[in-house]
Scaffold this motif. Structure first.
Motif, mmCIF file in Angstrom:
data_model
loop_
_atom_site.group_PDB
_atom_site.id
_atom_site.type_symbol
_atom_site.label_atom_id
_atom_site.label_comp_id
_atom_site.label_asym_id
_atom_site.label_seq_id
_atom_site.Cartn_x
_atom_site.Cartn_y
_atom_site.Cartn_z
ATOM 1 N N ALA A 58 62.803 76.482 67.216
ATOM 2 C CA ALA A 58 61.359 76.456 67.383
ATOM 3 C C ALA A 58 60.841 75.103 66.906
ATOM 4 C CB ALA A 58 60.719 77.585 66.576
ATOM 5 N N ASP A 59 59.770 74.634 67.530
ATOM 6 C CA ASP A 59 59.219 73.339 67.127
ATOM 7 C C ASP A 59 58.815 73.324 65.659
ATOM 8 O OD1 ASP A 59 57.494 72.708 70.294
ATOM 9 O OD2 ASP A 59 59.561 72.326 69.671
ATOM 10 N N SER A 60 58.389 74.465 65.154
ATOM 11 C CA SER A 60 57.894 74.538 63.775
ATOM 12 C C SER A 60 58.995 74.337 62.733
ATOM 13 C CB SER A 60 57.205 75.878 63.537
ATOM 14 O OG SER A 60 58.094 76.951 63.791
ATOM 15 N N VAL A 61 60.262 74.494 63.129
ATOM 16 C CA VAL A 61 61.359 74.365 62.151
ATOM 17 C C VAL A 61 62.314 73.228 62.503
ATOM 18 C CG1 VAL A 61 61.207 76.839 61.709
ATOM 19 C CG2 VAL A 61 63.002 75.972 63.249
ATOM 20 N N LYS A 62 62.114 72.605 63.651
ATOM 21 C CA LYS A 62 63.017 71.548 64.098
ATOM 22 C C LYS A 62 63.061 70.423 63.076
ATOM 23 C CE LYS A 62 62.895 71.364 68.459
ATOM 24 N NZ LYS A 62 62.485 71.110 69.856
ATOM 25 N N GLY A 63 64.265 69.994 62.717
ATOM 26 C CA GLY A 63 64.433 68.937 61.731
ATOM 27 C C GLY A 63 64.504 69.437 60.304
ATOM 28 N N ARG A 64 64.166 70.720 60.081
ATOM 29 C CA ARG A 64 64.209 71.286 58.724
ATOM 30 C C ARG A 64 65.243 72.401 58.606
ATOM 31 N NH1 ARG A 64 60.031 74.002 56.802
ATOM 32 N NH2 ARG A 64 59.258 74.699 58.852
ATOM 33 N N PHE A 65 65.444 73.153 59.669
ATOM 34 C CA PHE A 65 66.377 74.285 59.670
ATOM 35 C C PHE A 65 67.603 73.945 60.505
ATOM 36 C CE2 PHE A 65 63.179 78.031 58.956
ATOM 37 C CZ PHE A 65 62.647 77.355 57.869
ATOM 38 N N THR A 66 68.749 74.512 60.102
ATOM 39 C CA THR A 66 69.991 74.321 60.847
ATOM 40 C C THR A 66 70.691 75.658 61.013
ATOM 41 O OG1 THR A 66 70.268 72.098 59.907
ATOM 42 C CG2 THR A 66 72.200 73.124 60.939
ATOM 43 N N ILE A 67 70.970 76.023 62.248
ATOM 44 C CA ILE A 67 71.726 77.244 62.524
ATOM 45 C C ILE A 67 73.181 76.864 62.766
ATOM 46 C CG2 ILE A 67 71.245 77.174 65.017
ATOM 47 C CD1 ILE A 67 71.149 80.258 64.962
ATOM 48 N N SER A 68 74.082 77.698 62.257
ATOM 49 C CA SER A 68 75.509 77.478 62.479
ATOM 50 C C SER A 68 76.216 78.822 62.444
ATOM 51 C CB SER A 68 76.090 76.538 61.415
ATOM 52 O OG SER A 68 75.971 77.111 60.126
#
Length: 124
Positions: free
Chosen positions: A61-71
């Motif tokens: 989501a744009d609101s979390v891009k650059g802050r959250f990482t899914i793996s």
């Protein structure tokens, strides 16, 4: 269906980090796309991140891009959401979800199995 159990939620100060995990039970986990969604009090469930079965496609989501990482670690049947630079508006119950397809999407309706959710609270 995949049985999913989230863990790792909690209380953190703004600017801090937290990692939530989701363990899946089925042998089909490694062929399932996985997603994270969240629901804040009084709001609807919203998409956070998704990852394809082999991690080749990832969406945020744009609101979390650059802050959250899914793996994900298919050997452990586990998907992770690393959350950095947390903000009070990230406060929500976080749900993981599995899709009976290897292809990731951002639509909640495409995911058929859901965990019970884990609370993430970010204080200002």
């Amino acid at each position: 269906q995949v049985q999913l159990v989230e863990s790792g939620g909690g209380l953190v100060q703004a600017g801090g980090s937290l990692r939530v995990s989701c363990a899946g039970s089925a042998r089909t986990f490694s062929s399932s796309a996985m997603g994270w969604f969240r629901q804040a009090p009084g709001k609807g469930r919203e998409f956070v991140a998704a990852i394809s079965s082999r991690s080749s496609s990832i969406y945020y989501a744009d609101s979390v891009k650059g802050r959250f990482t899914i793996s994900r670690d298919n050997a452990k049947n586990t998907v992770y959401l690393q959350m950095d630079s947390l903000k009070p508006e990230d406060t929500a119950v976080y749900y993981c979800a599995a899709r009976s397809s290897p292809f990731a999407t951002m639509a909640a309706a495409d995911f058929g199995s859901w965990g019970q959710g884990t609370q993430v609270t970010v204080s200002s």
